[in-house]
Scaffold this active site. Structure first.
Site, PDB file in Angstrom:
ATOM      1  CG  ASP A   1      32.693  40.578  46.789  1.00  0.00           C
ATOM      2  OD1 ASP A   1      33.516  40.510  47.786  1.00  0.00           O
ATOM      3  OD2 ASP A   1      32.890  41.225  45.606  1.00  0.00           O
TER       4      ASP A   1
ATOM      5  CG  PHE B   1      45.845  44.339  45.488  1.00  0.00           C
ATOM      6  CD1 PHE B   1      46.856  44.019  46.461  1.00  0.00           C
ATOM      7  CD2 PHE B   1      46.642  44.657  44.240  1.00  0.00           C
ATOM      8  CE1 PHE B   1      47.998  43.738  46.274  1.00  0.00           C
ATOM      9  CE2 PHE B   1      47.830  44.591  43.841  1.00  0.00           C
ATOM     10  CZ  PHE B   1      48.722  44.359  45.300  1.00  0.00           C
TER      11      PHE B   1
ATOM     12  CG  ASN C   1      38.211  35.402  41.139  1.00  0.00           C
ATOM     13  OD1 ASN C   1      39.410  35.402  40.893  1.00  0.00           O
ATOM     14  ND2 ASN C   1      37.703  35.284  42.240  1.00  0.00           N
TER      15      ASN C   1
ATOM     16  CE  LYS D   1      36.882  46.118  51.312  1.00  0.00           C
ATOM     17  NZ  LYS D   1      36.909  44.968  50.821  1.00  0.00           N
TER      18      LYS D   1
ATOM     19  CE  LYS E   1      36.446  48.204  46.212  1.00  0.00           C
ATOM     20  NZ  LYS E   1      36.607  47.332  44.924  1.00  0.00           N
TER      21      LYS E   1
ATOM     22  CE  LYS F   1      26.937  16.105  37.279  1.00  0.00           C
ATOM     23  NZ  LYS F   1      27.102  15.156  36.057  1.00  0.00           N
TER      24      LYS F   1
HETATM   25  N1  CTP Z   1      38.525  41.461  50.002  1.00  0.00           N
HETATM   26  C1  CTP Z   1      38.510  40.604  51.097  1.00  0.00           C
HETATM   27  N2  CTP Z   1      37.331  39.745  51.234  1.00  0.00           N
HETATM   28  C2  CTP Z   1      36.163  39.803  50.826  1.00  0.00           C
HETATM   29  C3  CTP Z   1      36.286  40.508  49.497  1.00  0.00           C
HETATM   30  C4  CTP Z   1      37.332  41.420  49.197  1.00  0.00           C
HETATM   31  O1  CTP Z   1      39.457  40.584  51.969  1.00  0.00           O
HETATM   32  N3  CTP Z   1      35.147  39.085  50.859  1.00  0.00           N
HETATM   33  C5  CTP Z   1      39.850  42.084  49.771  1.00  0.00           C
HETATM   34  C6  CTP Z   1      40.482  41.964  48.599  1.00  0.00           C
HETATM   35  O2  CTP Z   1      41.464  40.580  48.724  1.00  0.00           O
HETATM   36  C7  CTP Z   1      41.076  43.313  48.219  1.00  0.00           C
HETATM   37  C8  CTP Z   1      39.989  44.225  48.802  1.00  0.00           C
HETATM   38  O3  CTP Z   1      39.336  43.479  49.537  1.00  0.00           O
HETATM   39  O4  CTP Z   1      42.329  43.591  48.784  1.00  0.00           O
HETATM   40  C9  CTP Z   1      39.327  44.882  47.645  1.00  0.00           C
HETATM   41  O5  CTP Z   1      38.510  43.749  46.890  1.00  0.00           O
HETATM   42  P1  CTP Z   1      37.624  44.191  45.619  1.00  0.00           P
HETATM   43  O6  CTP Z   1      36.947  42.720  45.141  1.00  0.00           O
HETATM   44  O7  CTP Z   1      38.170  45.068  44.856  1.00  0.00           O
HETATM   45  O8  CTP Z   1      36.429  45.044  46.526  1.00  0.00           O
HETATM   46  P2  CTP Z   1      35.168  44.641  47.438  1.00  0.00           P
HETATM   47  O9  CTP Z   1      35.529  45.013  48.648  1.00  0.00           O
HETATM   48  O10 CTP Z   1      34.834  43.159  47.343  1.00  0.00           O
HETATM   49  O11 CTP Z   1      33.983  45.692  47.002  1.00  0.00           O
HETATM   50  P3  CTP Z   1      33.475  45.553  45.516  1.00  0.00           P
HETATM   51  O12 CTP Z   1      33.049  44.170  44.997  1.00  0.00           O
HETATM   52  O13 CTP Z   1      32.247  46.335  45.625  1.00  0.00           O
HETATM   53  O14 CTP Z   1      34.285  46.224  44.322  1.00  0.00           O
END
Ligand code: CTP
Length: 397
Positions: free
Chosen positions: A278, A326, A209, A344, A340, A288
């Site tokens: 995610d 975040f 990302n 969490k 969240k 490859k």
């Molecule tokens: N986070 C994490 N591990 C993951 C995904 C996210 O620790 N596998 C943490 C990120 O570092 C951030 C928080 O969760 O502090 C929120 O991440 P975000 O990407 O905004 O949300 P998600 O929980 O992944 O939910 P969604 O994709 O539905 O927005």
């Protein structure tokens, strides 16, 4: 953090003195007030006028000059300083200082300084490694000086080796670490995650990302400056980690999970600024992936979920531990962030919208809303470094 701080810049007669002008300029840009003290030899390598102009203050070079701001200039400058840095520090100046010799403006001023004193040695490798110089450096450490070890590389004398003065931008970071300021995180262990993760598809390709890591690195630096013992778990970024911070480099979400969970139990505060994937490819090819292999193109990538590190930390939170997440959203910012926060088991979530041009990936600024269980605080646009301090303020008070 350098705003209004009084920095006394000592310059002795090493060729690296020309680089100290860059440091003077960077200090001024960072808001510090800078006064320069030079040895006579240093003035032969770079004119005091350069420092006069960069700092707006007349450079001190001669103990018997009666035209300075204060009559007893070396004592007045020493009393004025919040921090003294001598860069470059020659073998000669190091030798004098370690034995209390005060025979010029720089050495008398240094002897009179009661503030934090840093020295950045710069010289030929043999001079640096000479046991007498090493003994003198050890002596200075014993007397409370912080010695910024020189780098290795090409030297002005035409040789290569240890003895290059640390670059001005790195000296600036060391100054930030040592400059006196509120140490409200002293004794606290803080873990910060930063940057993106990379999820391999084959040895060539990965899913990732746009995260630059700037917010997480700013948090690590701010926590360090405020006295915390900081561990930074970081995905791949182009940033230089702040000095004095323990850095653990990771690539994938699984590696970040292992690094974070193996350190979490000993931390008082965990701030998860990383943009963790995610999903990852369900199958990682060891070779490859070729187009048209077996007559079939790969037009879809089967994915599987990664572990949610923050959710895991929320489930295993130890007594008194503070957990901050975040949330970067493109819609329903506050609603999604609140969900969240609860789901969490967080103490705070820092919400920002990707729709805001002053916030998001790779920007120098951020626009955050800090949400806790008992309310929300909207912050105006500010640099990520300023936002980092606001987040830490919210945690501390
Ligand atoms: N986070 C994490 N591990 C993951 C995904 C996210 O620790 N596998 C943490 C990120 O570092 C951030 C928080 O969760 O502090 C929120 O991440 P975000 O990407 O905004 O949300 P998600 O929980 O992944 O939910 P969604 O994709 O539905 O927005």
């Amino acid at each position: 953090m350098l705003q209004g701080k009084h920095i006394l810049l000592g310059v002795s007669g090493g060729i690296a003195a020309y680089k100290t002008a860059t440091l003077a300029s960077a200090l001024v840009k960072a808001g510090a007030e800078v006064r320069t003290v030079m040895t006579e030899n240093a003035t032969k390598l770079i004119s005091p006028v350069v420092f006069d102009n960069l700092t707006g203050n007349k450079t001190s070079t001669d103990v018997f000059d009666r035209t300075y701001r204060e009559k007893v200039s070396h004592i007045a400058n020493a009393a004025w300083a919040d921090l003294l840095i001598i860069a470059p520090a020659t073998a000669n100046v190091i030798a004098k200082l370690s034995h209390g010799i005060a025979d010029d403006m720089l050495t008398t001023t240094t002897l009179a300084c009661t503030c934090k004193k840093l020295i950045a040695p710069a010289m030929n490798t043999h001079m640096y490694e000479n046991p007498v110089t090493q003994d003198n450096i050890e002596m200075l450490k014993k007397y409370g000086f912080e010695v910024i070890e020189p780098d290795s590389g090409f030297l002005a004398c035409g040789t290569s080796g240890k003895g290059r003065m640390v670059e001005p931008e790195d000296l600036l970071e060391v100054i930030k670490h040592f400059v006196p300021c509120k140490k409200d995180l002293a004794g606290k262990r803080v873990l910060v995650t930063a940057g993106p993760t990379r999820e391999a598809l084959d040895p060539v390709r990965f899913l990732t990302n746009h995260s630059s890591g700037k917010m997480g690195y700013a948090l690590a630096q701010a926590a360090d400056v405020r006295g915390a013992q900081v561990t930074l778990v970081t995905g791949k970024t182009n940033l230089t980690p702040p000095p004095f911070v323990k850095v653990i480099e990771v690539e994938s979400a699984a590696e970040m999970f292992d690094a974070v969970t193996s350190h979490a139990a000993e931390c008082d505060i965990i701030i998860k600024a990383a943009a963790v994937a995610d999903y990852r490819p369900a199958n990682v090819s060891s070779e490859k992936i070729k187009k048209g292999a077996d007559g079939s193109d790969m037009t879809a990538i089967p994915l599987e979920r990664t572990k949610d590190i923050l959710a895991y930390l929320g489930e295993h939170k130890k007594e008194g531990q503070i957990l901050v997440g975040f949330a970067m959203e493109t819609e329903n910012l506050i609603e999604n962030a609140k969900q969240k926060l609860e789901k969490k088991n967080l103490d705070m979530i820092c919400a920002n919208s990707l729709r805001n041009p002053d916030a998001g990936f790779d920007t120098a600024t951020n626009v955050l809303t800090l949400l806790k269980k008992d309310g929300a605080k909207e912050l105006p646009v500010m640099t990520k470094r300023e936002a980092a301090d606001k987040i830490l303020d919210e945690i501390c008070y």
